[in-house]
Design an enzyme around this catalytic site. Structure first.
Site, PDB file in Angstrom:
ATOM      1  N   HIS A  90      44.873  30.830  41.163  1.00  0.00           N
ATOM      2  CA  HIS A  90      43.583  31.304  40.667  1.00  0.00           C
ATOM      3  C   HIS A  90      42.964  30.328  39.672  1.00  0.00           C
ATOM      4  O   HIS A  90      41.753  30.110  39.672  1.00  0.00           O
ATOM      5  CB  HIS A  90      43.746  32.671  40.016  1.00  0.00           C
ATOM      6  CG  HIS A  90      43.893  33.793  40.996  1.00  0.00           C
ATOM      7  ND1 HIS A  90      44.103  35.101  40.617  1.00  0.00           N
ATOM      8  CD2 HIS A  90      43.851  33.810  42.355  1.00  0.00           C
ATOM      9  CE1 HIS A  90      44.183  35.867  41.683  1.00  0.00           C
ATOM     10  NE2 HIS A  90      44.052  35.104  42.747  1.00  0.00           N
ATOM     11  N   TYR A 100      37.415  39.755  38.637  1.00  0.00           N
ATOM     12  CA  TYR A 100      38.298  40.893  38.886  1.00  0.00           C
ATOM     13  C   TYR A 100      37.516  42.200  38.932  1.00  0.00           C
ATOM     14  O   TYR A 100      37.869  43.119  39.679  1.00  0.00           O
ATOM     15  CB  TYR A 100      39.393  40.957  37.820  1.00  0.00           C
ATOM     16  CG  TYR A 100      40.475  39.933  38.029  1.00  0.00           C
ATOM     17  CD1 TYR A 100      41.520  40.177  38.907  1.00  0.00           C
ATOM     18  CD2 TYR A 100      40.439  38.705  37.369  1.00  0.00           C
ATOM     19  CE1 TYR A 100      42.509  39.229  39.121  1.00  0.00           C
ATOM     20  CE2 TYR A 100      41.415  37.756  37.572  1.00  0.00           C
ATOM     21  CZ  TYR A 100      42.447  38.025  38.461  1.00  0.00           C
ATOM     22  OH  TYR A 100      43.419  37.079  38.676  1.00  0.00           O
ATOM     23  N   GLU A 142      46.521  34.005  33.419  1.00  0.00           N
ATOM     24  CA  GLU A 142      45.601  32.905  33.708  1.00  0.00           C
ATOM     25  C   GLU A 142      44.990  32.322  32.446  1.00  0.00           C
ATOM     26  O   GLU A 142      44.820  31.101  32.343  1.00  0.00           O
ATOM     27  CB  GLU A 142      44.522  33.388  34.686  1.00  0.00           C
ATOM     28  CG  GLU A 142      45.083  33.596  36.087  1.00  0.00           C
ATOM     29  CD  GLU A 142      44.262  34.546  36.939  1.00  0.00           C
ATOM     30  OE1 GLU A 142      43.060  34.757  36.644  1.00  0.00           O
ATOM     31  OE2 GLU A 142      44.828  35.090  37.911  1.00  0.00           O
TER      32      GLU A 142
END
Length: 400
Positions: A90, A100, A142
């Site tokens: 990602h 998201y 992330e």
């Protein structure tokens, strides 16, 4: 307090109760979801690899991830390795928290449209809470990767402009491309086995294209090298063919910082690198790095490809044998040639099992999934524990 810790036992039970629904819908659910999302949010076509939509690889990967999450919602720690692998992918696509929210909206709406009777108020509430918790896990992992890459020397976040400074033919289908940053600074270091995201605007294509390619050299602080296979089977690869033929010296591209967790697990034992086709690229980075460090332990470099003309880096591997305790074996499916440690046909590890560090070595796999399944089965038969078999999948995440 995390959103996951706030999930109630009732919500977890409801999510687990929908596993039969997910299994009966299969990847068709996520295929429908992607069509819906791209219809209403076409800007995301600039992020996702649309060829994976055509092949079905991305919908299958998302379905598998949803099913795994529902199955392990009582203890998602068992998904830690998968979360790390997906989160790294990602970041090479520059996925952001807002993405998201979009995905979550379309997943719920897809369930509502495909299974309205099953999506009761309780089921919808439970899945919204569960998805929010999962999204938070990914967003946090992330963000850690983004922050780590940003804080490195010469690190950055998001897209950064680079210039193509070198092109080199490695084999019949593979070319290496070297990029330097246009700001004149050096580049952030990376670990052998990682990849980089490349963002391209290709003439004639409606959408921006982003792909990931393994870095194929040791980290040097000056530039990044990728080695790209020209995709010619089926629909010609839009990006690979453009990188081979369309991108010229001096042209610029955007790169996203190196990512990936296909890393050397231990550096105090024998290592076996097993690859097929363009799966050789991260292995080349690993072996170049080991040679640079004068690695003391035995390294076995095992490679399979269709023909000698499609064998990338073969001269370089021979040269590295003077710098490492390195043994190489090659299997050519077609057009065999005579030579030391050259074999004909499919890779057969039983031919060289006496040379392999069966009891104490780590085994790294990269190549087509079918090849890695084939190689892993051979390793298992030879008695290699699964925790000493490490693999990298090109494209959407897949377990095997």
């Amino acid at each position: 307090m995390s959103l996951y810790s706030q999930l109630t036992e009732e919500q977890k039970t409801i999510v687990k109760s929908t596993i039969p629904l997910l299994e009966s819908a299969g990847p068709e659910l996520t295929l429908y979801f992607y069509k819906r999302m791209f219809r209403e949010n076409p800007e995301l076509k600039n992020v996702f690899n649309m060829s994976h939509q055509t092949s079905g690889a991305q919908p299958f990967a998302l379905f598998s991830a949803l099913a795994a999450y529902a199955s392990h919602i009582d203890d998602i720690s068992v998904l830690t390795a998968a979360v790390s692998r997906i989160a790294n992918k990602h970041t090479s696509l520059n996925i952001q928290p807002a993405d998201y929210q979009i995905v979550g909206h379309h997943l719920i709406e897809s369930l509502r449209e495909l299974a309205p009777d099953a999506l009761t108020e309780e089921v919808e509430s439970a899945w919204k809470a569960a998805y929010g918790a999962l999204a938070e896990v990914f967003i946090n992992v992330e963000e850690d990767i983004y922050k780590f890459n940003e804080e490195k020397d010469n690190g950055w976040r998001g897209a950064k402009e680079f210039r193509l400074v070198e092109k080199k033919i490695e084999s019949e289908l593979v070319k290496s491309l070297v990029f330097e940053p246009t700001d004149g600074n050096g580049v952030a270091d990376y670990q052998a086995g990682q990849y980089i995201g490349i963002q391209l605007t290709i003439p004639g294509q409606e959408n921006t294209q982003i792909r990931q390619y393994s870095l194929s050299d040791k980290s040097n602080g000056d530039n990044y090298r990728i080695s790209v296979k020209r995709e010619i089977i089926g629909t010609p690869g839009i990006v690979s063919n453009y990188l081979h033929d369309g991108l010229r010296l001096g042209d610029t591209v955007n790169l996203f910082a190196p990512a990936g967790d296909f890393l050397l697990k231990n550096q105090d034992r024998p290592i076996v690198l097993i690859s097929a086709g363009v799966g050789i690229t991260p292995m080349q980075s690993i072996v170049e790095t080991l040679a640079d460090k004068s690695y003391d332990y035995k390294v076995s470099f095992l490679h399979a490809c269709e023909t000698p003309d499609q064998h990338s880096f073969k001269k370089r591997i021979r040269a590295l044998q003077d710098k490492l305790n390195l043994t190489s074996h090659t299997w050519y499916k077609n057009d065999p040639i005579d030579g030391e440690n050259v074999h004909h046909g499919f890779m057969d590890l039983s031919q060289i099992q006496d040379e392999l560090p069966i009891s104490d070595g780590d085994f790294y796999l990269c190549g087509p999934v079918a090849f890695m399944q084939f190689a892993k089965q051979q390793l298992t038969t030879l008695g290699i524990d699964s925790d000493r078999i490490i693999y990298e999948v090109f494209g959407p995440h897949k377990d095997f």
